[in-house]
Design a protein around this motif. Structure first.
Motif, PDB file in Angstrom:
ATOM      1  N   PHE A  38       1.285  -1.133   0.420  1.00 26.79           N
ATOM      2  CA  PHE A  38      -0.016  -0.314   0.181  1.00 26.79           C
ATOM      3  C   PHE A  38       1.034   1.201   0.174  1.00 26.79           C
ATOM      4  O   PHE A  38       0.473   2.610  -1.146  1.00 26.79           O
ATOM      5  CB  PHE A  38      -1.129   0.014   1.091  1.00 26.79           C
ATOM      6  N   ILE A  39       2.258   1.364   0.897  1.00 30.18           N
ATOM      7  CA  ILE A  39       2.416   2.625   0.868  1.00 30.18           C
ATOM      8  C   ILE A  39       3.364   2.940  -0.252  1.00 30.18           C
ATOM      9  O   ILE A  39       3.541   3.798  -0.988  1.00 30.18           O
ATOM     10  CB  ILE A  39       3.659   2.722   2.233  1.00 30.18           C
ATOM     11  N   GLY A  40       4.096   2.445  -1.276  1.00 30.54           N
ATOM     12  CA  GLY A  40       4.489   1.150  -2.077  1.00 30.54           C
ATOM     13  C   GLY A  40       3.961   2.238  -3.614  1.00 30.54           C
ATOM     14  O   GLY A  40       4.248   2.310  -4.255  1.00 30.54           O
ATOM     15  N   THR A  41       2.093   2.664  -3.345  1.00 23.13           N
ATOM     16  CA  THR A  41       1.439   2.954  -4.669  1.00 23.13           C
ATOM     17  C   THR A  41       1.549   4.002  -4.175  1.00 23.13           C
ATOM     18  O   THR A  41       0.978   5.327  -5.112  1.00 23.13           O
ATOM     19  CB  THR A  41      -0.180   2.421  -4.272  1.00 23.13           C
ATOM     20  N   PHE A  42       2.103   4.741  -2.957  1.00 25.34           N
ATOM     21  CA  PHE A  42       2.139   6.420  -3.079  1.00 25.34           C
ATOM     22  C   PHE A  42       2.450   7.450  -3.807  1.00 25.34           C
ATOM     23  O   PHE A  42       4.335   6.545  -4.265  1.00 25.34           O
ATOM     24  CB  PHE A  42       2.900   7.051  -1.027  1.00 25.34           C
ATOM     25  N   GLU A  43       2.794   8.648  -4.150  1.00 27.83           N
ATOM     26  CA  GLU A  43       2.980   9.105  -5.510  1.00 27.83           C
ATOM     27  C   GLU A  43       4.166  10.124  -5.011  1.00 27.83           C
ATOM     28  O   GLU A  43       4.075  10.189  -4.030  1.00 27.83           O
ATOM     29  CB  GLU A  43       1.496   9.506  -6.440  1.00 27.83           C
ATOM     30  N   ALA A  44       4.783  10.352  -5.608  1.00 28.54           N
ATOM     31  CA  ALA A  44       5.847  11.194  -6.028  1.00 28.54           C
ATOM     32  C   ALA A  44       5.716  12.999  -6.020  1.00 28.54           C
ATOM     33  O   ALA A  44       5.626  14.221  -4.737  1.00 28.54           O
ATOM     34  CB  ALA A  44       6.686  11.405  -6.831  1.00 28.54           C
ATOM     35  N   CYS A  45       4.417  13.609  -7.169  1.00 34.71           N
ATOM     36  CA  CYS A  45       3.736  14.388  -7.017  1.00 34.71           C
ATOM     37  C   CYS A  45       2.648  14.630  -7.992  1.00 34.71           C
ATOM     38  O   CYS A  45       2.670  13.496  -8.597  1.00 34.71           O
ATOM     39  CB  CYS A  45       5.033  15.249  -7.574  1.00 34.71           C
ATOM     40  N   LEU A  46       1.249  15.232  -7.897  1.00 34.03           N
ATOM     41  CA  LEU A  46       0.844  15.962  -8.709  1.00 34.03           C
ATOM     42  C   LEU A  46       0.385  16.815  -9.421  1.00 34.03           C
ATOM     43  O   LEU A  46       0.349  18.171  -7.972  1.00 34.03           O
ATOM     44  CB  LEU A  46      -0.186  15.512  -8.033  1.00 34.03           C
ATOM     45  N   GLN A  47      -0.065  17.378 -10.252  1.00 40.25           N
ATOM     46  CA  GLN A  47      -0.484  18.400 -10.721  1.00 40.25           C
ATOM     47  C   GLN A  47      -1.988  18.713 -11.188  1.00 40.25           C
ATOM     48  O   GLN A  47      -2.342  17.898 -12.367  1.00 40.25           O
ATOM     49  CB  GLN A  47       0.414  18.965 -12.459  1.00 40.25           C
ATOM     50  N   ILE A  48      -2.727  19.653 -10.659  1.00 44.80           N
ATOM     51  CA  ILE A  48      -3.813  19.867 -11.231  1.00 44.80           C
ATOM     52  C   ILE A  48      -4.166  21.525 -11.856  1.00 44.80           C
ATOM     53  O   ILE A  48      -3.681  22.643 -10.734  1.00 44.80           O
ATOM     54  CB  ILE A  48      -4.889  19.472 -10.366  1.00 44.80           C
ATOM     55  N   GLY A  49      -4.516  21.715 -12.532  1.00 49.24           N
ATOM     56  CA  GLY A  49      -4.626  23.350 -12.893  1.00 49.24           C
ATOM     57  C   GLY A  49      -2.839  24.136 -13.376  1.00 49.24           C
ATOM     58  O   GLY A  49      -2.314  23.359 -12.918  1.00 49.24           O
ATOM     59  N   ASP A  50      -3.034  24.648 -11.857  1.00 52.59           N
ATOM     60  CA  ASP A  50      -1.756  25.756 -12.023  1.00 52.59           C
ATOM     61  C   ASP A  50      -1.014  25.270 -10.521  1.00 52.59           C
ATOM     62  O   ASP A  50      -0.350  26.186  -9.334  1.00 52.59           O
ATOM     63  CB  ASP A  50      -2.630  27.019 -11.841  1.00 52.59           C
ATOM     64  N   TYR A  51      -1.594  23.971 -10.023  1.00 55.48           N
ATOM     65  CA  TYR A  51      -0.759  23.553  -8.431  1.00 55.48           C
ATOM     66  C   TYR A  51       0.009  22.855  -8.981  1.00 55.48           C
ATOM     67  O   TYR A  51      -0.823  21.718  -9.511  1.00 55.48           O
ATOM     68  CB  TYR A  51      -2.262  23.852  -7.659  1.00 55.48           C
ATOM     69  N   ALA A  52       1.053  22.326  -8.315  1.00 54.69           N
ATOM     70  CA  ALA A  52       1.469  21.087  -8.286  1.00 54.69           C
ATOM     71  C   ALA A  52       1.294  20.628  -6.645  1.00 54.69           C
ATOM     72  O   ALA A  52       2.192  21.026  -5.203  1.00 54.69           O
ATOM     73  CB  ALA A  52       3.210  21.255  -8.784  1.00 54.69           C
TER      74      ALA A  52
END
Length: 262
Positions: A153-167
């Motif tokens: 489960f922890i291995g599925t955690f992501e590094a980053c995400l972008q939505i619109g003008d936000y990261a």
């Protein structure tokens, strides 16, 4: 509301979308449950939208209920995905330390120093057994207590995400480096030169990792780690269009309430 010298135009979330980002939980299941309820209530009060929930990492350590936080996060994510709704969990430096501690004694020492004791006890390791164990024995106890399902489960955690003008990242970014070229160590560990940077990063960076008494809202970054494990204040950032709102837990005589701020 803003400080710094990045772009003067207001950042936006795309029309028809809404984002709730939650700062470092650090084992405070009580605060997580209260804030989760407040987020669902606020979401239902508003007009229908594509809502995304983001946990910014460091779900574990320091507070008393890391396993409970992981279990609730997994349940919430499964329920949202089953309903066709989005929820993302980012990898914090504390989750990274936990995973590496399973194989490396030198990281286990660091993990324990920064709050891992509480996590291991929440996974069922007896306090006296913990206290009496050598580092090698403690690593074996950890390997036995933290089953493969939680590692996966922890291995599925992501590094980053972008939505619109936000990261959205856990700790921050290396200024002057494109988001897609950032290294995981910076995304999970960086403080300076990120925190003091006034340059535009291409996106407004929403992050946790560095504790402040109040959320820091600047032109180029928004920090929402308000030290929940010690302060009782767990903060979420609500983004919709150009709107930015803060939802925070408030603990008063062991009662938890929610504060909504612009």
């Amino acid at each position: 509301m803003f400080a710094g010298t990045a772009s003067a135009s207001a950042p936006r979330i795309p029309d028809g979308e809404r984002v709730f980002a939650i700062g470092d939980i650090h084992g405070r299941l009580d605060l997580f449950e209260a804030l989760m309820g407040a987020i669902m209530t606020e979401d239902q009060k508003r007009s229908p939208a594509k809502t995304t929930i983001i946990l910014l990492g460091d779900l574990i350590d320091r507070g008393p209920a890391s396993l409970g936080v992981l279990a609730l996060a997994r349940q919430w994510q499964q329920e949202r995905r089953a309903a066709g709704k989005a929820m993302h969990i980012l990898m914090g430096n504390h989750e990274e330390m936990l995973i590496h501690s399973l194989e490396r004694i030198e990281v286990l020492r660091q993990f324990v120093q920064y709050g891992g004791r509480e996590t291991l006890i929440s996974f069922g390791i007896d306090e006296k057994t913990y206290a009496d164990a050598s580092w090698e024995e403690l690593q074996v106890l950890m390997q036995q207590a933290i089953t493969q399902e939680w590692i996966d489960f922890i291995g599925t955690f992501e590094a980053c995400l972008q939505i619109g003008d936000y990261a959205f990242v856990h700790a921050g970014i290396r200024p002057g480096v494109a988001l897609e070229a950032q290294i995981p160590a910076d995304l999970r560990w960086i403080r300076e030169p990120f925190l003091s940077s006034e340059q535009a990063h291409g996106s407004v960076i929403v992050h946790g990792h560095t504790i402040t008494d109040d959320p820091e809202i600047r032109r180029n970054r928004i920090g929402i780690d308000t030290g929940a494990y010690q302060s009782g204040r767990l903060t979420a950032l609500l983004l919709e269009g150009e709107e930015q709102l803060l939802l925070s837990t408030v603990v008063d005589e062991e009662k938890i309430s929610i504060r909504l701020e612009k």
